[in-house]
Design a protein around this motif. Structure first.
Motif, PDB file in Angstrom:
ATOM      1  N   SER A  14       5.542  15.621  71.382  1.00 62.40           N
ATOM      2  CA  SER A  14       4.294  15.101  70.823  1.00 62.40           C
ATOM      3  C   SER A  14       4.582  13.916  69.913  1.00 62.40           C
ATOM      4  O   SER A  14       5.642  13.842  69.287  1.00 62.40           O
ATOM      5  CB  SER A  14       3.579  16.202  70.030  1.00 62.40           C
ATOM      6  N   GLY A  15       3.610  13.007  69.837  1.00 59.39           N
ATOM      7  CA  GLY A  15       3.777  11.843  68.966  1.00 59.39           C
ATOM      8  C   GLY A  15       5.020  11.054  69.307  1.00 59.39           C
ATOM      9  O   GLY A  15       5.253  10.690  70.473  1.00 59.39           O
ATOM     10  N   ASN A  16       5.852  10.796  68.278  1.00 57.51           N
ATOM     11  CA  ASN A  16       7.088  10.042  68.492  1.00 57.51           C
ATOM     12  C   ASN A  16       8.282  10.930  68.817  1.00 57.51           C
ATOM     13  O   ASN A  16       9.407  10.430  68.929  1.00 57.51           O
ATOM     14  CB  ASN A  16       7.401   9.206  67.243  1.00 57.51           C
ATOM     15  N   ASN A  17       8.039  12.211  68.930  1.00 60.08           N
ATOM     16  CA  ASN A  17       9.136  13.136  69.215  1.00 60.08           C
ATOM     17  C   ASN A  17       9.647  12.933  70.642  1.00 60.08           C
ATOM     18  O   ASN A  17       8.867  12.754  71.583  1.00 60.08           O
ATOM     19  CB  ASN A  17       8.690  14.583  69.048  1.00 60.08           C
ATOM     20  N   ALA A  77      10.958  32.262  65.812  1.00 61.46           N
ATOM     21  CA  ALA A  77       9.822  32.812  65.074  1.00 61.46           C
ATOM     22  C   ALA A  77       8.489  32.365  65.670  1.00 61.46           C
ATOM     23  O   ALA A  77       7.427  32.751  65.169  1.00 61.46           O
ATOM     24  CB  ALA A  77       9.913  32.387  63.614  1.00 61.46           C
ATOM     25  N   GLY A  78       8.498  31.556  66.721  1.00 59.41           N
ATOM     26  CA  GLY A  78       7.270  31.109  67.377  1.00 59.41           C
ATOM     27  C   GLY A  78       6.708  29.827  66.819  1.00 59.41           C
ATOM     28  O   GLY A  78       5.615  29.408  67.231  1.00 59.41           O
ATOM     29  N   ASN A  79       7.418  29.175  65.905  1.00 60.16           N
ATOM     30  CA  ASN A  79       6.947  27.889  65.373  1.00 60.16           C
ATOM     31  C   ASN A  79       7.063  26.822  66.460  1.00 60.16           C
ATOM     32  O   ASN A  79       8.118  26.668  67.081  1.00 60.16           O
ATOM     33  CB  ASN A  79       7.760  27.477  64.153  1.00 60.16           C
ATOM     34  N   THR A  80       6.002  26.069  66.657  1.00 63.56           N
ATOM     35  CA  THR A  80       5.979  25.073  67.725  1.00 63.56           C
ATOM     36  C   THR A  80       5.926  23.661  67.146  1.00 63.56           C
ATOM     37  O   THR A  80       5.731  23.467  65.946  1.00 63.56           O
ATOM     38  CB  THR A  80       4.751  25.286  68.630  1.00 63.56           C
ATOM     39  N   GLY A  81       6.076  22.675  68.043  1.00 64.06           N
ATOM     40  CA  GLY A  81       5.959  21.279  67.646  1.00 64.06           C
ATOM     41  C   GLY A  81       7.088  20.777  66.788  1.00 64.06           C
ATOM     42  O   GLY A  81       6.955  19.756  66.097  1.00 64.06           O
TER      43      GLY A  81
END
Length: 614
Positions: free
Chosen positions: A571-574, A582-586
């Motif tokens: 996403s974005g500039n990634n 832990a399921g953290n995204t982005g």
């Protein structure tokens, strides 16, 4: 009574010689012991009758009859006849006395040296040349014993021991050597001889340097290796590719006419005008060196080879006059070859077989060049006694780790990662971290000391340390964006992450490395086992996963145990997004493919958190 005893000694020696001559089964050197003097041996040996007659005429028979320790290379009658015939002399009686004395003394050393003690190299005879300096003999033991390339000790006739020394029987008279004679005798000067005797030059140099007009001469003689380095600097394969005018300028620059300059007469800062017309300068501050127009000093590696018309000093570099230097635009390999500060780098390049690559026109390379001190420190820190002890494959990769494709002047360098020509086991090019915040540093271990040495096929930046092959830890510690990560990895309550990630056990590693801002964004930095789990959640073992290996939806197990999942595109500039255990995204992958020898690093903007419910 004394006269009778002397006659008996001579008769007994003649009988021993007869026995030795009849014993053809022994091919070795005799070392026949006698209490006869050298003069008495000459007088009593039929094959030395011409030698003895010459000694008597020259007044040297008495000298060689006195106590002492002499070595005499004794020409046979056949050798004397050949010498007289070759010089148009009817008999020894026709040789002027002073000429005969010096000729004979050129066969005599002032110490006793048996054949087993003779080694290849120079030694002085008792003959004298300019300024009454003793003439040099070049002894070559590569096949028997050869003297000045003109005379050889006859097989089986060495080591005739006398009461005052030793006699070695030789097959030719040894004339007083000229500068040309010494150059021809020593194979280390074959390239110089080839240059001097170029067909288009005719006999210009051989007549000059073997004669007396303009003599005495002082000649600084480059070795074969010095000429090889010159060809490298010029980007040529042979001296034949150098035009006559240029080669003559170079050769003339090595000669001082009208002066027999010994090593002992040199002074620091002394200047001398060469036969070419330009000056050379002597630097004695650290050994004996010569400064030429290239500002690269030549070492004088052998001194005072005295001939009858001058003196030779061997040098390890071809001296370049200003007229020639103005037209030289060396290659990378050529610049290294011409600069004594990089002699270790040159030896390493030659051992690794990289000379041609660094000598190629149009290569367009950037080279970070370590000097001799840098190589010495590298060898010492890695337990190598010398370059000879470094495995060729390792040395090759270390050298390639100093080379970038393309020409990058200092003004074009910026703080960033770039690739070198070194590779890991999979053939991936290793990365180089350049930091320009305070000068130019490389991988945090080497500093550029002199930048922008522009050469024909690229640019050279001199550096103060060898850039060792990088590990994961190398880049983590070099890049200030990873200081928080390094602090976490080296915390007192943590495993030896530095040792693990700089080693090869479970390598290669893929490391998702959080930048400092990622740690700053945490409510608090975990400690103890929680921190260990977090850090292990950023490491994948036994896998070198580069950006081109990532695929959308791929899920990879980390060292901690939980998986990390990839989303493409990011996403974005990634470049890519990650989902942690832990399921953290982005979670953004913001830089990729920092390639080390034992793995690869991808920078991320958020710390990965494992599943704490497990």
């Amino acid at each position: 009574m004394k006269h009778l005893l002397k006659i008996l000694k001579i008769c007994m020696f003649s009988f021993l010689l007869l026995i030795t001559a009849c014993n053809d089964d022994d091919d070795g050197n005799g070392e026949m012991m006698t209490d006869l003097t050298i003069a008495e041996i000459a007088a009593s040996t039929p094959e030395f009758s011409a030698l003895y007659a010459a000694l008597v005429k020259a007044g040297l028979a008495e000298t060689l009859d006195n106590p002492g320790t002499y070595t005499v290379f004794a020409p046979t009658n056949t050798a004397f006849k050949s010498f007289l015939d070759a010089n148009g002399i009817a008999s020894i009686d026709d040789v002027p006395g002073n000429v005969l004395v010096n000729l004979l003394l050129n066969h005599v050393l002032d110490s006793e040296i048996t054949s087993s003690q003779i080694t290849t190299g120079y030694i002085n005879s008792l003959a004298t040349g300019p300024d009454e300096n003793n003439l040099s003999l070049f002894l070559n033991t590569s096949s028997g014993v050869e003297i000045n390339g003109m005379s050889a000790v006859i097989n089986g006739k060495a080591d005739v021991m006398a009461s005052n020394g030793v006699v070695h029987v030789v097959d030719a008279v040894i004339p007083e050597p000229s500068i040309v004679d010494h150059a021809l005798a020593n194979d280390n000067f074959s390239s110089l001889v080839g240059a001097l005797t170029r067909p288009s030059f005719g006999s210009t140099y051989t007549d000059l340097l073997s004669g007396t007009a303009g003599s005495p001469f002082t000649v600084f003689a480059p070795t074969n290796e010095a000429f090889e380095n010159l060809l490298m600097a010029l980007g040529t394969n042979s001296l034949d590719e150098i035009d006559d005018e240029t080669l003559q300028e170079v050769l003339n620059y090595h000669v001082i006419a009208g002066s027999n300059v010994t090593a002992g007469s040199l002074t620091d800062g002394q200047m001398a005008t060469t036969f070419q017309g330009e000056d050379i300068v002597f630097d004695l501050s650290e050994g004996a060196k010569i400064e030429d127009a290239s500002d690269t000093e030549a070492n004088i590696i052998a001194t005072d080879v005295q001939s009858n018309n001058g003196i030779i000093h061997a040098v390890d570099k071809v001296l370049i006059p200003q007229t020639v230097w103005n037209s030289i635009n060396p290659t990378i390999a050529g610049f290294v070859a011409m600069n004594e500060d990089y002699s270790s780098l040159l030896a390493a390049v030659q051992k690794a077989g990289l000379t041609d690559a660094l000598n190629a026109d149009g290569a367009d390379l950037t080279v970070f060049a370590p000097d001799n001190a840098a190589f010495e420190a590298f060898l010492n820190s890695n337990g190598f006694a010398s370059l000879d002890d470094v495995p060729v494959e390792l040395l090759t990769q270390v050298l390639l780790n100093h080379v970038m494709s393309g020409v990058a002047l200092s003004a074009n360098l910026s703080t960033s990662y770039t690739g070198t020509l070194a590779t890991n086991e999979d053939g991936d090019n290793l990365s180089l971290y350049i930091n320009t915040q305070n000068g130019v540093s490389l991988n945090g271990i080497s500093e550029v000391t002199t930048a922008d040495i522009e050469v024909r096929n690229g640019v050279i930046h001199a550096v103060d340390a060898v850039i060792a092959l990088p590990t994961i830890v190398t880049f983590a510690t070099a890049d200030p964006d990873f200081t928080s990560l390094v602090s976490a990895l080296t915390a007192e309550d943590q495993p030896d992450f530095a040792g693990i990630l700089s080693g090869t056990t479970n390598a290669p590693f893929t490391v998702f490395a959080p930048v400092n801002s990622a740690f700053d964004a945490l409510p608090s930095v975990p400690v103890g086992s929680d921190l260990t789990a977090v850090l292990q959640h950023h490491v994948i073992i036994e896998n070198n996963i580069r950006s081109e290996d990532l695929s959308d939806g791929a899920s990879v197990a980390t060292l901690e145990g939980d998986n990390v999942t990839v989303t493409l595109p990011g996403s974005g500039n990634n470049i890519a997004d990650l989902t942690d255990g832990a399921g953290n995204t982005g979670i953004g992958v913001i830089a990729v493919d920092v390639q080390a020898t034992n793995g690869v690093i991808h920078a991320i903007n958020t710390v990965l958190i494992p599943d704490t419910t497990n």
